[in-house]
Design an enzyme around this catalytic site. Structure first.
Site, PDB file in Angstrom:
ATOM      1  N   SER A 273       0.802  -1.354  -0.010  1.00 43.01           N
ATOM      2  CA  SER A 273      -0.069  -0.102  -0.002  1.00 43.01           C
ATOM      3  C   SER A 273       0.880   1.301  -0.167  1.00 43.01           C
ATOM      4  CB  SER A 273      -0.889  -0.030   1.238  1.00 43.01           C
ATOM      5  OG  SER A 273      -1.420   1.337   1.604  1.00 43.01           O
TER       6      SER A 273
ATOM      7  N   TYR B  63      -1.694  -1.461  10.946  1.00 41.84           N
ATOM      8  CA  TYR B  63      -2.067  -2.169   9.690  1.00 41.84           C
ATOM      9  C   TYR B  63      -1.010  -1.490   8.585  1.00 41.84           C
ATOM     10  CZ  TYR B  63      -3.784  -1.841   4.781  1.00 41.84           C
ATOM     11  OH  TYR B  63      -4.001  -2.029   3.505  1.00 41.84           O
TER      12      TYR B  63
ATOM     13  N   LYS C 299       2.258  -3.592   6.557  1.00 45.97           N
ATOM     14  CA  LYS C 299       2.484  -3.849   4.919  1.00 45.97           C
ATOM     15  C   LYS C 299       3.885  -3.531   4.763  1.00 45.97           C
ATOM     16  CE  LYS C 299      -1.382  -4.793   3.418  1.00 45.97           C
ATOM     17  NZ  LYS C 299      -1.620  -5.995   2.690  1.00 45.97           N
TER      18      LYS C 299
END
Ligand code: NAD
Ligand code: UD1
Length: 345
Positions: free
Chosen positions: A126, A151, A155
């Site tokens: 991302s 989160y 990534k």
């Protein structure tokens, strides 16, 4: 028939389902692994309808590799790893869940891929890895910033896990005739829209956190109004700027990534996937209203914690090396998102 089987973990989710269609259209044989924790079995039937035949499917956690033994009985040409939890806010309150799935399950899955000599591996990363970039548009050499959420951290760490796995595979493979372990890391900007058939799209589970699903629900009268998070940012109209791309364009990039690894076995590379254009929240609202002739009730509210002011990509590297660039416009993405929203009523 091309028997290049590609495992698609998270293949019933939003981006995974569109990628299954793109893989099928490109002549690959997608094989779906999804335990339905954030999707619906109905999507499998819809995908079978779009692809014209039922798809091979494993209803299992990708980290439960014993449950997936049969998947590896027939050789896999490649694997695309979408399976993850993706709510930034939830990751702040439940970090353990994000480490367990986005890293724990992923590590077991990657280990299985190496064990079974799966040679072409693609990972969903991302643009969140860049945080608030110091210059725009952001390219792949921009430094990663400290993650602003668990989160985002998963990534960054997921990318790192694959870099280490790639290095381990290279040294284990030294002098062997086995296929090399190639890895492409894809940093998505903001995927929106839906398949033009309106058979698949982003499932509205609970209150949407992202802009476009919330916007279409407000336009459909399912929400009283869209709250625009902040109008005092240092941007042209005061609202945040993002790089929105059609999910079907994003899906096609995964095919391009596999083809790249077929041309360059054992490669390791990272690509931004965006349109290259930044659009403000107000521009998205205006574009939607013009493209669909439907009004979006909205008002300005306070800034959302953790939002970056502006981030958009240069996708020149993907254009040059993957021969991929976005083909669909913002208007088209918003029209498709609206068609999908209306199909849900
Ligand atoms: P999604 O939630 O719609 O799809 C994820 C799918 O994976 C779901 O069907 C879920 O049931 C499944 N899944 C999750 N964990 C699993 C596990 N352990 N085993 C088997 N299945 C599992 O999400 P999405 O929007 O399609 O995102 C796909 C990937 O792209 C994610 O890794 C996400 O972090 C990443 N990503 C998404 C966006 C975005 O804007 N949607 C942006 C950047 C990156
Ligand atoms: C968010 C995540 C990002 C993740 C991506 C996909 C944050 C800070 N970032 O990206 O890590 O990869 O989703 O899941 O959560 N907006 C409104 N009103 C709304 C919703 C959004 O004004 O009701 C604005 C936001 O402030 C932002 C823009 O719309 O400026 C886009 O928001 P969103 O769709 O949530 O995506 P990101 O925040 O870019």
């Amino acid at each position: 028939m091309n028997r290049k089987r590609i495992a698609v973990t998270g293949g019933l989710g939003y981006i995974g389902s569109h990628t299954v269609v793109a893989l099928h259209e490109a002549g690959y044989t997608p094989v779906i692994v999804d335990d339905l924790r954030n999707s619906n079995a109905d999507v499998l039937e819809r995908l079978g309808g779009i692809c014209g035949a039922p798809l091979e499917y494993y209803a299992a956690d990708c980290g439960d590799v014993q449950a997936l033994a049969a998947l590896f009985d027939t050789p896999l040409h490649g694997a695309i790893h979408f399976a993850a939890d993706k709510s930034v806010g939830e990751s702040v309150s439940s970090p353990e869940k994000y480490f367990a799935n986005n890293l724990g399950a992923m590590a077991r899955w990657v280990e299985a891929l190496r064990l079974h000599r799966v040679a072409h591996v693609v990972f969903s990363s991302s643009c969140t890895v860049y945080g608030e970039p110091s210059s725009l548009p952001v390219d792949e050499s921009a430094p990663m910033q400290d993650a602003t959420s668990p989160y985002g951290y998963t990534k960054q760490a997921g990318e790192q896990l694959l870099r280490y796995a790639h290095a381990a595979a290279q040294s284990a493979n030294h002098g062997s005739s086995s296929p090399a372990f190639g890895v492409v890391l894809l940093r998505y900007f903001n995927p929106i829209g839906a398949h033009p058939s309106a058979q698949i799209g982003e499932l509205p589970l609970g209150t949407p956190a992202n802009l476009v699903p919330y916007l279409t629900q407000a336009a459909a009268g399912l929400r009283s109004e869209l709250v625009v998070f902040g109008n005092d940012y240092p941007t042209a109209d005061g609202t945040c700027v993002r790089d929105y791309l059609h999910v079907c364009d994003l899906a096609e990039a995964h095919v391009a990534a596999l083809q790249h690894l077929e041309r360059k076995p054992g490669d390791l590379d990272v690509f931004n996937l965006g349109s290259g254009d930044g659009h403000s929240v107000l521009e998205v609202i205006r574009s939607f209203e013009t493209a669909t002739g439907t009004t979006v009730p909205h008002r300005f509210g306070p800034r959302r914690a953790g939002d970056v002011v502006a981030v958009y990509a240069t996708a020149d590297k993907a254009a040059k090396i993957l021969n991929w660039r976005t083909k669909r416009s913002l208007d088209q993405a918003l029209e498709d998102a609206w068609r999908w929203q209306k199909s849900l009523k």
